[in-house]
Design a protein around this motif. Sequence first.
Motif, PDB file in Angstrom:
ATOM      1  N   GLU A 141       5.418   8.650  -4.799  1.00  0.00           N
ATOM      2  CA  GLU A 141       5.878   9.537  -4.990  1.00  0.00           C
ATOM      3  C   GLU A 141       6.181  10.641  -3.916  1.00  0.00           C
ATOM      4  N   THR A 142       6.141  10.213  -2.741  1.00  0.00           N
ATOM      5  CA  THR A 142       6.472  11.117  -1.749  1.00  0.00           C
ATOM      6  C   THR A 142       7.635  10.689  -0.845  1.00  0.00           C
ATOM      7  N   ILE A 201       0.925  -1.581   0.002  1.00  0.00           N
ATOM      8  CA  ILE A 201       0.539  -0.134   0.159  1.00  0.00           C
ATOM      9  C   ILE A 201       1.280   1.485   0.084  1.00  0.00           C
ATOM     10  N   LEU A 202       2.013   1.180   0.709  1.00  0.00           N
ATOM     11  CA  LEU A 202       2.689   2.702   0.739  1.00  0.00           C
ATOM     12  C   LEU A 202       3.147   3.013  -0.265  1.00  0.00           C
ATOM     13  N   LEU A 203       4.160   2.047  -1.353  1.00  0.00           N
ATOM     14  CA  LEU A 203       4.574   1.965  -2.731  1.00  0.00           C
ATOM     15  C   LEU A 203       3.595   2.309  -3.242  1.00  0.00           C
ATOM     16  N   THR A 204       2.840   1.782  -3.170  1.00  0.00           N
ATOM     17  CA  THR A 204       1.865   1.790  -4.759  1.00  0.00           C
ATOM     18  C   THR A 204       1.316   2.888  -4.214  1.00  0.00           C
ATOM     19  N   PHE A 205       1.064   3.702  -3.703  1.00  0.00           N
ATOM     20  CA  PHE A 205       0.087   4.939  -3.605  1.00  0.00           C
ATOM     21  C   PHE A 205       0.951   6.057  -2.392  1.00  0.00           C
ATOM     22  N   GLY A 206       1.942   5.939  -2.417  1.00  0.00           N
ATOM     23  CA  GLY A 206       3.173   7.254  -1.540  1.00  0.00           C
ATOM     24  C   GLY A 206       4.540   6.832  -2.375  1.00  0.00           C
TER      25      GLY A 206
END
Length: 166
Positions: free
Chosen positions: A77-78, A70-75
């Motif tokens: 860019e951050t 979830i972190l790498l898929t949605f975050g």
Amino acid sequence: MLSVEGDQAVGAVGTAVTYINLFIILFLVISTGMTAVMTQYIGAERPGVARLAMKLGLSFNAVVGIFLTILLTFGAETILKTVGIAAQLLEPARIYLQVVGMFCLCNALTPIFSGYLMDLPNLGMTVLFPYAAIFVALAFVTMSLVKHGDAKVLAKKGLEALDIDD
């Protein structure tokens, strides 16, 4: 092969792979620790506790794998902006990190699941051949969907046409 896409693609993948490898190492450390605990309990003839340790390790890796997916898929860019990636590498690195990040759960579960398969009675390591063959077949399917071949060489114009390659 990646260099035909350009220097940006090479830099982006190199940056993203660094972080993916850190996560894979994390999963392997957890799996190795769980395997050590399992083998101690198997050696002490306590298979029930060994199975409990396996389930605990599998569950922990699954939770970490889901979180990282979830972190790498949605975050992605951050994360990349936080570590200060060069602006020209941000977009290709973000895309690569998101795609590869979607498979973090698989990376988390594979070491423990393969250990569990080897622990099954009467199977041992022989079960790893069909297990590996399935993943080789899946990799073949995904690779068959990728465009292969050399990049087209662009014709040189002007003074560049007179350059002689060393």
